[in-house]
Motif scaffolding. Structure first.
Motif, PDB file in Angstrom:
ATOM      1  N   TYR A 260       1.031  -1.266  -0.032  1.00  0.00           N
ATOM      2  CA  TYR A 260       0.009  -0.092   0.028  1.00  0.00           C
ATOM      3  C   TYR A 260       0.762   1.172  -0.084  1.00  0.00           C
ATOM      4  CZ  TYR A 260      -2.865   3.630   2.035  1.00  0.00           C
ATOM      5  OH  TYR A 260      -3.669   4.994   2.265  1.00  0.00           O
ATOM      6  N   ARG A 261       1.842   1.201   1.004  1.00  0.00           N
ATOM      7  CA  ARG A 261       2.585   2.514   0.981  1.00  0.00           C
ATOM      8  C   ARG A 261       3.424   2.533  -0.488  1.00  0.00           C
ATOM      9  NH1 ARG A 261       3.873   0.470   6.091  1.00  0.00           N
ATOM     10  NH2 ARG A 261       5.602  -0.640   5.302  1.00  0.00           N
ATOM     11  N   SER A 262       4.051   1.642  -1.045  1.00  0.00           N
ATOM     12  CA  SER A 262       4.581   1.673  -1.994  1.00  0.00           C
ATOM     13  C   SER A 262       4.013   1.970  -3.368  1.00  0.00           C
ATOM     14  CB  SER A 262       5.193   0.172  -2.498  1.00  0.00           C
ATOM     15  OG  SER A 262       6.141   0.122  -3.602  1.00  0.00           O
ATOM     16  N   GLU A 263       2.707   1.464  -3.220  1.00  0.00           N
ATOM     17  CA  GLU A 263       1.657   1.962  -4.456  1.00  0.00           C
ATOM     18  C   GLU A 263       1.411   3.636  -4.372  1.00  0.00           C
ATOM     19  OE1 GLU A 263      -1.188  -0.346  -6.287  1.00  0.00           O
ATOM     20  OE2 GLU A 263      -0.201  -2.432  -5.564  1.00  0.00           O
ATOM     21  N   SER A 264       1.086   3.929  -3.062  1.00  0.00           N
ATOM     22  CA  SER A 264       0.634   5.174  -2.862  1.00  0.00           C
ATOM     23  C   SER A 264       1.789   6.243  -3.211  1.00  0.00           C
ATOM     24  CB  SER A 264       0.302   5.312  -1.466  1.00  0.00           C
ATOM     25  OG  SER A 264      -0.686   4.683  -0.989  1.00  0.00           O
ATOM     26  N   ALA A 265       2.960   5.937  -3.284  1.00  0.00           N
ATOM     27  CA  ALA A 265       3.979   6.506  -3.653  1.00  0.00           C
ATOM     28  C   ALA A 265       4.335   6.576  -5.110  1.00  0.00           C
ATOM     29  CB  ALA A 265       5.586   6.293  -3.057  1.00  0.00           C
ATOM     30  N   SER A 266       3.798   5.936  -5.662  1.00  0.00           N
ATOM     31  CA  SER A 266       3.969   5.739  -7.383  1.00  0.00           C
ATOM     32  C   SER A 266       2.686   5.789  -8.087  1.00  0.00           C
ATOM     33  CB  SER A 266       4.760   4.551  -7.375  1.00  0.00           C
ATOM     34  OG  SER A 266       4.164   3.168  -6.993  1.00  0.00           O
ATOM     35  N   ASN A 267       1.807   6.105  -7.711  1.00  0.00           N
ATOM     36  CA  ASN A 267       0.535   6.116  -8.401  1.00  0.00           C
ATOM     37  C   ASN A 267       0.018   7.510  -8.875  1.00  0.00           C
ATOM     38  OD1 ASN A 267      -0.710   7.462  -6.312  1.00  0.00           O
ATOM     39  ND2 ASN A 267      -2.209   5.894  -5.382  1.00  0.00           N
ATOM     40  N   GLY A 268       1.006   8.118  -9.467  1.00  0.00           N
ATOM     41  CA  GLY A 268       0.507   9.536  -9.738  1.00  0.00           C
ATOM     42  C   GLY A 268      -0.498   9.406 -11.424  1.00  0.00           C
ATOM     43  N   ARG A 269      -0.299   8.453 -11.808  1.00  0.00           N
ATOM     44  CA  ARG A 269      -0.963   8.018 -13.134  1.00  0.00           C
ATOM     45  C   ARG A 269      -2.295   7.939 -12.689  1.00  0.00           C
ATOM     46  NH1 ARG A 269       0.609   7.400 -18.491  1.00  0.00           N
ATOM     47  NH2 ARG A 269      -0.940   6.534 -19.792  1.00  0.00           N
ATOM     48  N   ASN A 270      -2.654   7.094 -11.718  1.00  0.00           N
ATOM     49  CA  ASN A 270      -3.962   6.972 -11.231  1.00  0.00           C
ATOM     50  C   ASN A 270      -4.677   8.150 -10.677  1.00  0.00           C
ATOM     51  OD1 ASN A 270      -4.168   4.175 -12.100  1.00  0.00           O
ATOM     52  ND2 ASN A 270      -3.633   3.396 -10.109  1.00  0.00           N
ATOM     53  N   ARG A 271      -3.827   9.065 -10.065  1.00  0.00           N
ATOM     54  CA  ARG A 271      -4.327  10.262  -9.551  1.00  0.00           C
ATOM     55  C   ARG A 271      -4.832  11.215 -10.870  1.00  0.00           C
ATOM     56  NH1 ARG A 271      -0.370   9.738  -5.471  1.00  0.00           N
ATOM     57  NH2 ARG A 271       0.930  11.178  -6.854  1.00  0.00           N
ATOM     58  N   ALA A 272      -4.196  10.969 -11.775  1.00  0.00           N
ATOM     59  CA  ALA A 272      -4.353  11.926 -13.144  1.00  0.00           C
ATOM     60  C   ALA A 272      -5.656  11.482 -13.616  1.00  0.00           C
ATOM     61  CB  ALA A 272      -3.272  11.866 -13.989  1.00  0.00           C
ATOM     62  N   ILE A 273      -5.700  10.016 -13.744  1.00  0.00           N
ATOM     63  CA  ILE A 273      -7.001   9.423 -14.389  1.00  0.00           C
ATOM     64  C   ILE A 273      -8.219   9.781 -13.544  1.00  0.00           C
ATOM     65  CG2 ILE A 273      -8.190   7.265 -14.489  1.00  0.00           C
ATOM     66  CD1 ILE A 273      -5.546   6.104 -15.719  1.00  0.00           C
ATOM     67  N   ALA A 274      -8.337   9.970 -12.425  1.00  0.00           N
ATOM     68  CA  ALA A 274      -9.161  10.209 -11.484  1.00  0.00           C
ATOM     69  C   ALA A 274      -9.626  11.533 -11.500  1.00  0.00           C
ATOM     70  CB  ALA A 274      -8.868   9.583  -9.890  1.00  0.00           C
ATOM     71  N   GLY A 275      -8.622  12.513 -11.664  1.00  0.00           N
ATOM     72  CA  GLY A 275      -9.002  13.955 -11.865  1.00  0.00           C
ATOM     73  C   GLY A 275      -9.693  14.129 -13.167  1.00  0.00           C
ATOM     74  N   LEU A 276      -9.320  13.420 -14.235  1.00  0.00           N
ATOM     75  CA  LEU A 276      -9.629  13.646 -15.736  1.00  0.00           C
ATOM     76  C   LEU A 276     -11.279  13.156 -15.520  1.00  0.00           C
ATOM     77  CD1 LEU A 276      -9.502  14.425 -18.356  1.00  0.00           C
ATOM     78  CD2 LEU A 276      -8.559  12.317 -18.939  1.00  0.00           C
ATOM     79  N   LEU A 277     -11.543  11.997 -14.793  1.00  0.00           N
ATOM     80  CA  LEU A 277     -12.706  11.374 -14.726  1.00  0.00           C
ATOM     81  C   LEU A 277     -13.686  12.250 -13.881  1.00  0.00           C
ATOM     82  CD1 LEU A 277     -12.160   7.626 -14.166  1.00  0.00           C
ATOM     83  CD2 LEU A 277     -13.265   8.529 -16.087  1.00  0.00           C
ATOM     84  N   HIS A 278     -13.290  12.999 -12.903  1.00  0.00           N
ATOM     85  CA  HIS A 278     -13.979  13.742 -12.059  1.00  0.00           C
ATOM     86  C   HIS A 278     -14.480  15.051 -12.993  1.00  0.00           C
ATOM     87  CE1 HIS A 278     -14.654  16.759  -8.728  1.00  0.00           C
ATOM     88  NE2 HIS A 278     -15.214  15.705  -8.606  1.00  0.00           N
ATOM     89  N   SER A 279     -13.594  15.440 -13.794  1.00  0.00           N
ATOM     90  CA  SER A 279     -13.688  16.605 -14.799  1.00  0.00           C
ATOM     91  C   SER A 279     -14.882  16.503 -15.523  1.00  0.00           C
ATOM     92  CB  SER A 279     -12.545  17.064 -15.433  1.00  0.00           C
ATOM     93  OG  SER A 279     -12.245  16.229 -16.370  1.00  0.00           O
ATOM     94  N   TYR A 280     -15.121  15.006 -15.864  1.00  0.00           N
ATOM     95  CA  TYR A 280     -16.113  14.915 -16.916  1.00  0.00           C
ATOM     96  C   TYR A 280     -17.462  14.377 -15.942  1.00  0.00           C
ATOM     97  CZ  TYR A 280     -13.673  14.423 -21.223  1.00  0.00           C
ATOM     98  OH  TYR A 280     -13.011  14.522 -22.349  1.00  0.00           O
ATOM     99  N   GLY A 281     -17.364  14.487 -14.662  1.00  0.00           N
ATOM    100  CA  GLY A 281     -18.646  14.229 -14.078  1.00  0.00           C
ATOM    101  C   GLY A 281     -18.976  12.925 -13.855  1.00  0.00           C
TER     102      GLY A 281
END
Length: 342
Positions: free
Chosen positions: A179-200
């Motif tokens: 969990y700690r390792s993935e949390s430190a390297s999941n920038g792409r997933n955060r970007a995907i989530a932000g993009l989806l959120h912008s589309y509602g």
């Protein structure tokens, strides 16, 4: 195209389901051991290293387990070794959310079609006007997780962990190092989530959703757990070990259809062509394949092919799908005697 009234009545559908059964238990045990021996020495592929905590996995580990809908569980090799579930969690979280939201809402808000692009594609979101497309790629899986119920992060996480545990028939726990390792390297997933959120296309705050999604991927399971979880989907939502009804039979049908379309990402067509069963892989080396009405095969072998799928797990599934009669598309012609009695 999809009109609710076109579906046959539920009782009529249930009465028509007949998928046969597994061979006798000694035959299953023997073939599982044979598959393990056949592929144990295959050293092709590479252990995933883009998540640091996965890079240290022993590449020689190899476990196979098959769980039947009758409660029989057969294992060979390292089937009790724990590893993080990773993307295989997508299938079971999809089932939990489908149970919660319903067939039509899931198809509308998440989608069930293959993107034809890699599992972590951002382009797929833009090409499809903000639709996640399906819950087996990262965008759709994160969107599915965003609909977990609860007023805060911990409540949503408990809903998912409890659901995964009910599928496995035992209390599962998170691997904190992963969990700690993935949390430190999941920038792409955060970007995907932000993009989806912008589309509602989201049901909750994107940052907290990615955190819950990262936790669900970090839950520890064994090959035996995967077999039991898959067998629960094969048995109309009833865990064959505990007897608990985890989800409805209709949810199992939806989940297996989504897996067939996209469980192995852009290689799902090749997978169905060769193996003939819905399946889901994870980059830690886990793989689950499901034959409705019969059971499921769980495997663990950390060496992966270039698409991120376990090499030995795929080879074992290929052999066993035919040897155990698991391929959904296989049939044989009736004999004249069969026809005369029909």
């Amino acid at each position: 195209m999809h009109i609710e009234g076109d579906s046959a009545p539920t009782a009529l559908q249930a009465a028509a389901v007949s998928t046969g059964s597994l061979p006798d238990r000694e035959r299953v045990r023997s073939l599982l051991a044979e598959a393990h021996e056949r592929y144990n020495d295959d050293v092709s592929g590479e252990v995933a290293d883009y998540i640091p905590a996965l890079a240290g996995a022993d590449p020689d580990l190899f476990g196979l387990s098959l769980a039947g809908v009758d409660g029989g569980v057969f294992s060979s090799g390292d089937a009790q070794v724990e590893f993080s579930i990773q993307s295989i969690s997508k299938a079971f979280v999809f089932a939990l959310i489908d149970q919660l939201l319903g067939h039509d809402t899931v198809r509308r808000n998440i989608g069930v079609n293959n993107t034809g692009l890699p599992f972590n594609s951002v382009m797929a979101i833009e090409l499809n006007h903000g639709s996640p497309m399906n819950a087996m790629v990262n965008a759709g899986a994160i969107a599915a997780t965003s609909f977990a119920p609860g007023g805060d992060v911990e409540s949503r996480w408990e809903f998912i962990l409890d659901g995964l545990s009910r599928f496995a028939g035992r209390e599962l726990v998170i691997d904190d190092e992963v969990y700690r390792s993935e949390s430190a390297s999941n920038g792409r997933n955060r970007a995907i989530a932000g993009l989806l959120h912008s589309y509602g296309a989201f049901g909750a705050d994107p940052d907290s959703t990615v955190d819950v999604y990262t936790r669900q991927c970090s839950v520890n399971v064994t090959a035996e757990d995967l077999a039991v979880m898959g067998a629960t989907l094969a048995d109309g939502g009833v865990n064959p070990l505990t007897g608990e009804k985890v989800v409805d039979a209709s949810v199992c049908r939806d989940t297996l259809a989504a897996l067939a379309a996209a469980g192995l990402y852009e290689r799902s067509g090749d997978w169905l062509y060769e193996i003939g069963m819905p399946g889901k892989s994870g980059v830690s080396g886990g793989l689950v394949t499901i034959s409705p009405g019969k059971g499921a095969l769980g495997s663990y072998a950390p060496r992966l092919d270039p698409a991120g799928n376990s090499v030995r797990g795929q080879r074992a599934a290929h052999f066993l799908s035919g040897a155990l009669g698991l391929n959904l598309f296989a049939s044989h012609p009736q004999t004249p005697a069969d026809r005369s009695t029909s």
